[in-house]
Design an enzyme around this catalytic site. Structure first.
Site, PDB file in Angstrom:
ATOM      1  N   GLU A 266       0.832  -1.207   0.000  1.00  0.00           N
ATOM      2  CA  GLU A 266       0.000   0.000   0.000  1.00  0.00           C
ATOM      3  C   GLU A 266       0.869   1.261   0.000  1.00  0.00           C
ATOM      4  OE1 GLU A 266      -3.014  -0.430  -0.790  1.00  0.00           O
ATOM      5  OE2 GLU A 266      -3.152  -2.570  -0.325  1.00  0.00           O
ATOM      6  N   HIS A 269       1.552   2.169  -3.515  1.00  0.00           N
ATOM      7  CA  HIS A 269       0.464   2.962  -4.111  1.00  0.00           C
ATOM      8  C   HIS A 269       0.537   4.399  -3.593  1.00  0.00           C
ATOM      9  CE1 HIS A 269      -1.859  -0.157  -6.085  1.00  0.00           C
ATOM     10  NE2 HIS A 269      -1.976  -0.884  -4.991  1.00  0.00           N
TER      11      HIS A 269
HETATM   12 MG    MG Z   1      -2.925  -2.880  -4.778  1.00  0.00          MG
END
Ligand code: MG
Length: 501
Positions: A266, A269
């Protein structure tokens, strides 16, 4: 007087604010909201999305887009102005095809679906979720039909996540991947026992896991002054501006790898979202080029970096300070092999780099069958289980570990799963080009210095936001199209070493 372009930008900024507030509500729903709040939350979401949609698909937007385009005709294709008009026009032309009533219904159904899915997964009872999924699928098919398509219904939905990619292209890439990966899985399956990962059969204190994860992602480049981490049933990332990007993880005492690799994934991202040009705030350009490109960043940090030996040469001594008893004896080679153990497993997000893709093939095939009315929702658990047997040779003991494991369908995200494997392919393609430009990257990783790699990604990918289609961006950054070969070469080399193939 304001120019037409400024008028358009201000108008779109307000619409963007409405969508962003809806994402704040969605973040809240998935992290802290009492489940009892779900009915009112579904209505609040539907109200916001209805107004945002109506404003966006209005004739006014179309008119402003035309006027602004004429006004900025001397500007470059790459400029913020031309990019904003181009990308907005693309979305406008799609969204005007979807009736507001359908958008509202889908928002309500998916907001409720999220909570019902959680309950169904907790109790491993697909029958609770089934009517909700039937409704979501029906509305999604209506949406796809409204959007229209030439070849396959899947194309209509895939476009939203991976602009300009066709289902037939995905099939071609996936067939190549299958042909390349299945012999490796077979070769490894004869040697499964040569990797000793018994260190992970121990318990790891949850608070310490949390603290270690934070230390790692801070070091990778996640900026906590412009973001935060919380817990949720399914880890995710969302951002409200380049200065406020949220990630989540989940922690289990007896599954050390889960929290750490979810946090790193994460954070990958999130660093993309934090690395966008600040000028893109309150515009449609404050996005990744596609979800596949987004996954290229999360999978890059999770796998190419997080499961890399050089990474652990730096981090294992630190990790041992957190868990001296559990890890006292382990050396970096053993640890490196243990975190890369290949094993057919039930849960996609916990899967190793190779078998992970098999989960995606399975999901992609099932989604096509669902959209083409070739399977009924009530028969999904059985189909799921038989495909698991076919691809991975294992059988989930319950639906929580089978059909109910992922949140995405409850959010109406059908047509989205291929982006994970596309992301895997792109992660290697981008990493190879970064190392070609900066050959010191692998050695820097050994020293715990991730800045050169992050800066390369910032410069080539992050700062461009959603200006380019994924096809355009990949071509600009690498000079090549998306392809399977670099990923397969990376996998073959890494796992031939680990498994002595
Ligand atoms: Mg993902």
């Amino acid at each position: 007087m304001n120019s037409k372009f400024e008028e358009l930008k201000d108008y779109l900024a307000e619409i963007h604010d409405l969508y962003t507030v809806a994402s704040v509500l969605s973040w809240d729903q998935q992290t802290y909201m009492p489940i009892a709040g779900v009915e009112s939350r579904a209505m609040q979401m539907a109200t916001l999305i209805k107004h945002a949609h109506e404003l966006f698909v209005s004739d006014k937007t179309g008119q402003l887009l035309d006027d602004a385009k004429a006004e900025i005709s001397d500007k470059d294709y790459d400029s913020l102005e031309v990019s904003l008009v181009r990308v907005t026009r693309r979305k406008y032309n799609r969204l005007i095809k979807i009736p507001t009533k359908l958008v509202v219904e889908l928002t309500k159904a998916t907001s409720l679906g999220d909570i019902v899915w959680r309950k169904a997964r907790e109790t491993s009872d697909f029958s609770i979720f089934q009517p909700h999924l039937e409704k979501i699928l029906d509305l999604t098919i209506q949406k796809a039909e409204a959007l229209g398509y030439e070849d396959r219904i899947y194309d209509a939905l895939l476009y939203e996540f991976e602009p300009e990619m066709k289902t037939s292209q995905v099939e071609k890439l996936f067939n190549e991947l299958k042909t390349g990966l299945i012999p490796i899985v077979k070769a490894i399956s004869n040697k499964l026992d040569i990797i000793d990962d018994s260190i992970f059969d121990q318990e790891f204190d949850e608070d310490k896991q949390w603290n270690f994860g934070i230390e790692v992602i801070k070091n990778l480049g996640f900026d906590f002054k412009r973001g935060r981490q919380d817990c949720s049933a399914h880890p995710f990332t969302t951002g409200f501006s380049t200065d406020d990007v949220r990630i989540t993880t989940h922690i289990y005492k007896d599954q050390f790898k889960s929290a750490l690799f979810s946090s790193i994934h994460e954070a990958g991202h999130a660093m993309y979202a934090q690395g966008l040009d600040k000028k893109f705030n309150r515009t449609i350009l404050r996005n990744g080029a596609s979800l596949g490109v987004h996954e290229s960043q999360s999978r890059l940090w999770e796998n190419i970096i997080g499961r890399n030996k050089n990474f652990w040469i730096f981090w294992l001594p630190h990790l041992k300070k957190f868990f001296p008893t559990q890890l006292e004896e382990v050396d970096v080679n053993t640890f490196y092999k243990a975190i890369n153990k290949v094993e057919p497993s039930l849960i996609r997000i916990e899967a190793d780099e190779i078998t992970y893709n098999l989960h995606i093939f399975l999901r992609f095939e099932i989604e096509n069958l669902m959209l083409e009315h070739k399977i009924k929702v009530r028969d999904l658990p059985e189909l799921w289980n038989s495909k698991m047997k076919e691809y991975l040779g294992i059988f989930p003991e319950n639906d929580a570990k089978g059909i109910l494991q992922d949140i995405h369908w409850s959010h109406g995200m059908i047509g989205y799963f291929p982006t994970y494997s596309l992301g895997n392919m792109l992660s290697v393609l981008f990493y190879n080009h970064a190392v070609k430009d900066i050959p010191a990257i692998p050695d820097e990783i050994k020293e715990g210095n991730f800045e050169p790699l992050l800066n390369w990604m910032r410069e080539k990918i992050h700062k461009e936001g959603a200006k380019y289609t994924p096809g355009e961006l990949v071509k600009r950054v690498t000079g090549e199209p998306i392809q399977t070969e670099p990923f397969l070469t990376y996998i073959k080399k890494k796992y031939s070493d680990i498994y002595d193939l």
